[in-house]
Write a protein that holds these residues in place. Structure first.
Motif: not given
Length: 214
Positions: A32-36, A41-51, A76-82
């Motif tokens: 589930p963590a990998f899926q989020r 990565m595909a652009g879902d900002k909510a999924a970044v926080d969940d992951a 964590i690095a992806m959260k820079a996009r959010t």
């Protein structure tokens, strides 16, 4: 083989197996963590926080797992996009990159053993780090390291032991990087490999091939 060597060899094999299994999170928690993460990565900002939250919990449960640490750092690095706040962008990016550096530093030959979802732990750790390093802005000076890590993954004999979906993910990333650098022949070769092997990403690879200059 001498009698004195056999116990040491057995002990090393046992240690390698123990490292390869004890640091793997259960699939029911990892997937589930990998899926989020992939959705993020595909652009879902909510999924970044969940992951980021999910991998933080998994990594705290297995603090010496380089794979879980790498995914946690990448999330964590992806959260820079959010966020629109420049200081938060930098903080997320720097914290994530620091965690990825730490994950890479943890790697030993024992981590060539299978980690998560049937993939050698050392290979997945390097690939997650490479993908993140190549995704951050140029001013963070991670591109050269990202390219070097991606080249290591592509050249590793361990890649052939990994499941096809992971292999194809690596080829897709390599194709995208080659296309970005105007290495059209290399990009075409990587994308065609995905198609020829019948990987789950085959349709995505066909679309990428159509987008390449003739």
């Amino acid at each position: 083989m001498s009698p004195s060597f056999m116990p040491r060899a057995l002990a090393l094999a046992t240690l390698t197996l123990a490292i390869g299994t004890s640091q793997a999170a259960p699939d029911t928690q990892f997937q589930p963590a990998f899926q989020r993460f992939n959705q993020g990565m595909a652009g879902d900002k909510a999924a970044v926080d969940d992951a980021a939250e999910a991998f933080d919990k998994l990594q705290q449960a297995e603090p010496t797992s380089p794979v879980l640490m790498a995914y946690s750092g990448a999330a964590i690095a992806m959260k820079a996009r959010t966020t629109m706040l420049p200081w938060k962008k930098m903080s997320f990016a720097e914290d994530g990159l620091a965690m990825l550096d730490k994950a890479l530093a943890l790697l030993t030959p024992a981590h060539d053993a299978i980690g998560q979802h049937g993939t050698p732990a050392s290979l997945e750790t390097r690939f997650v780090a490479a993908s993140t390093f190549l995704a951050v802005p140029d001013f963070m000076h991670r591109g050269a390291r990202g390219n070097a890590l991606l080249a290591e993954v592509l050249a590793s004999p361990l890649l052939a032991q990994a499941p096809l979906p992971f292999q194809a993910t690596v080829w897709m990333r390599a194709g995208a990087q080659a296309a970005k650098e105007n290495r059209v022949a290399d990009a075409r070769r990587f994308y065609e490999q995905v198609v020829q092997r019948g990987a789950p990403q085959a349709e995505q690879a066909r679309a990428a091939l159509q987008g390449l200059p003739s």
